[in-house]
Design an enzyme around this catalytic site. Structure first.
Site, short mmCIF file in Angstrom:
data_model
loop_
_atom_site.label_atom_id
_atom_site.label_comp_id
_atom_site.label_asym_id
_atom_site.label_seq_id
_atom_site.Cartn_x
_atom_site.Cartn_y
_atom_site.Cartn_z
N ARG A 162 0.81 -1.24 -0.01
CA ARG A 162 0.06 -0.01 -0.13
C ARG A 162 1.15 1.35 0.12
O ARG A 162 0.50 2.24 0.69
CB ARG A 162 -1.05 -0.01 1.28
N SER A 166 -10.52 -0.32 3.85
CA SER A 166 -9.72 -0.87 5.05
C SER A 166 -9.15 0.49 5.67
O SER A 166 -8.39 1.38 4.83
CB SER A 166 -8.51 -1.76 5.03
N GLU A 214 -3.95 3.15 6.47
CA GLU A 214 -3.80 3.10 5.02
C GLU A 214 -4.29 4.52 4.57
O GLU A 214 -4.25 4.81 3.59
CB GLU A 214 -4.46 2.03 4.46
C1 LIG Z 1 -15.31 -0.43 -0.35
C2 LIG Z 1 -14.05 -0.06 -0.44
C3 LIG Z 1 -13.10 -1.32 -0.61
C4 LIG Z 1 -11.81 -0.98 -0.79
N1 LIG Z 1 -10.91 -2.18 -0.96
C5 LIG Z 1 -9.65 -1.85 -1.32
C6 LIG Z 1 -8.72 -3.08 -1.65
O1 LIG Z 1 -9.08 -4.07 -1.56
N2 LIG Z 1 -7.47 -2.85 -1.89
C7 LIG Z 1 -7.11 -1.49 -1.88
O2 LIG Z 1 -5.87 -1.46 -1.77
N3 LIG Z 1 -7.75 -0.43 -1.55
C8 LIG Z 1 -9.18 -0.73 -1.50
N4 LIG Z 1 -9.68 0.44 -1.15
C9 LIG Z 1 -8.92 1.96 -0.88
C10 LIG Z 1 -9.05 2.82 -2.18
O3 LIG Z 1 -10.27 2.14 -3.06
C11 LIG Z 1 -7.80 2.59 -2.88
O4 LIG Z 1 -6.69 3.14 -1.83
C12 LIG Z 1 -7.75 3.26 -4.01
O5 LIG Z 1 -6.58 3.09 -4.54
C13 LIG Z 1 -7.83 4.84 -4.06
O6 LIG Z 1 -8.00 5.30 -5.17
P1 LIG Z 1 -8.66 6.92 -5.36
O7 LIG Z 1 -8.82 7.21 -6.88
O8 LIG Z 1 -10.32 6.85 -4.81
O9 LIG Z 1 -7.76 7.62 -4.55
P2 LIG Z 1 -8.02 8.79 -3.71
O10 LIG Z 1 -8.85 8.50 -2.34
O11 LIG Z 1 -8.73 9.95 -4.21
O12 LIG Z 1 -6.48 9.32 -3.19
C14 LIG Z 1 -5.79 8.54 -2.55
C15 LIG Z 1 -4.49 8.99 -2.29
O13 LIG Z 1 -3.95 8.76 -3.57
C16 LIG Z 1 -3.61 10.18 -3.91
N5 LIG Z 1 -3.58 10.16 -5.65
C17 LIG Z 1 -5.03 10.12 -6.15
N6 LIG Z 1 -4.64 10.03 -7.36
C18 LIG Z 1 -3.55 10.44 -7.69
C19 LIG Z 1 -2.77 10.99 -8.80
N7 LIG Z 1 -3.19 10.85 -10.05
N8 LIG Z 1 -1.33 10.97 -8.66
C20 LIG Z 1 -0.81 11.00 -7.47
N9 LIG Z 1 -1.35 10.66 -6.39
C21 LIG Z 1 -2.65 10.58 -6.16
C22 LIG Z 1 -4.40 11.12 -3.33
O14 LIG Z 1 -3.67 12.41 -3.14
C23 LIG Z 1 -4.33 10.57 -2.03
O15 LIG Z 1 -3.03 10.62 -1.15
C24 LIG Z 1 -11.23 0.26 -0.81
C25 LIG Z 1 -11.97 1.27 -0.67
C26 LIG Z 1 -13.46 1.11 -0.49
C27 LIG Z 1 -14.35 2.57 -0.09
#
Ligand SMILES: Cc1cc2nc3c(=O)[nH]c(=O)nc-3n(C[C@H](O)[C@H](O)[C@H](O)COP(=O)(O)OP(=O)(O)OC[C@H]3O[C@@H](n4cnc5c(N)ncnc54)[C@H](O)[C@@H]3O)c2cc1C
Length: 292
Positions: free
Chosen positions: A162, A213, A283
């Protein structure tokens, strides 16, 4: 500039916890070239925050003093380039998984259960069920803070559980990636996608706003097991509650503030440390100002 600029925008509209403060500015670029131009014209001292689907993010109730860059809906190109998939950073995990399956590629199925964008998945090295984002990366495309477009390989990043960061300190945003998958059967990939979706809805509280998580799993153990063993399932502060279904999820059970959620995160961490001696690390990313 062809994108859309919003002012004093509530970040609860842009994060999956549906809670949190206001961003001074939110810019949704029209496309990659527009984002590049925006960055070239943005003062070097302006705080910037990349946001995908906000599925791993909380902005404190005092808000974010700076500009949020919204990738979702903006950087949405997705295509085959030879035997690689090229996807821009705003493409959602589920779309990527289905696109790979439709192109007879396997190994992308796990993306279906991650409700984030490719940019967020690269930043977090998101993964599940044995798959991790960076295992699939052939190279990434980034924009520097000053708007320079570069390509980088995985070797330039310090990649872990992560976590993915440039080996050299830098301020860059992921704007796209070339991903490599194995040739396979489209039908088998679709069956795997369906099975993963069913597994998720059986084990996760998907009916209430959450951020997945909250804590990373400590080495050799599971955060959910530790939290449950401390009797914290159902624990509530304001509108925030430790899920009864999955102890590593905190749900917005109604009108939670970012402060409720962060207080509960801190309470869970302190209780687990006191009762088990294990220090949990978040996380989810918590940013912005405390409300005064
Ligand atoms: C129901 C549910 C289930 C989930 N299951 C999992 C799972 O199984 N495994 C897992 O790993 N995660 C899981 N997650 C967490 C999440 O979906 C992941 O961490 C995902 O990668 C976040 O993506 P996002 O686009 O929503 O990022 P955001 O939440 O918008 O951002 C997260 C971080 O990434 C940075 N970021 C976003 N976009 C960029 C970019 N283009 N360039 C640089 N930095 C950037 C942001 O600044 C922030 O620090 C889950 C979440 C939910 C709600």
């Amino acid at each position: 500039m062809r994108g859309e600029m919003l002012r004093d925008e509530s970040m609860s509209r842009h994060v999956s916890w549906r809670a949190g403060g206001v961003a001074q500015r939110v810019y949704q670029p029209a496309d990659l070239a527009d984002l590049q131009m925006f960055l070239q014209q943005t003062p070097a001292d302006e705080p910037l925050l990349a946001v995908g689907l906000g599925s791993n993010l909380l902005v404190r109730d005092g808000g974010f003093r700076g500009t949020v860059l919204l990738f979702v809906g903006a950087l949405a190109e997705l295509r085959m380039e030879g035997d690689l998939i090229y996807a821009q950073a705003g493409v959602a995990g589920a779309k990527l998984a289905r696109f790979a399956a439709a192109n007879h590629l396997c190994g992308a199925e796990f993306f279906v259960g991650i409700p984030g964008t490719l940019g967020g998945m690269l930043a977090m090295n998101a993964g599940c069920y044995g798959g991790e984002t960076w295992q699939k990366v052939q190279r990434v495309q980034v924009l520097t803070r000053s708007g320079k477009l570069l390509e980088r390989t995985a070797q330039e990043y310090d990649i872990g559980y992560r976590h993915a960061a440039l080996r050299k300190e830098s301020d860059e945003f992921f704007v796209g990636a070339w991903l490599r998958f194995e040739q396979g059967s489209a039908d088998a990939a679709r069956v795997a996608i369906k099975a993963l979706m069913e597994k998720r809805s059986a084990s996760q509280p998907l009916q209430l706003p959450n951020c997945g998580s909250v804590f990373r799993n400590p080495p050799g153990d599971y955060a959910a097991r530790l939290i449950e063993s401390c009797g914290l399932k159902g624990k509530r502060i304001g509108g925030a509650q430790v899920s009864e279904k999955h102890a590593n999820f905190i749900v917005n059970a109604g009108e939670a503030t970012a402060t409720d959620i962060e207080d509960l995160v801190n309470e869970v961490r302190a209780t687990v440390l006191r009762q088990t001696g294990v220090e949990l690390h978040t996380e989810v990313k918590i940013v912005g100002e405390y409300k005064s």
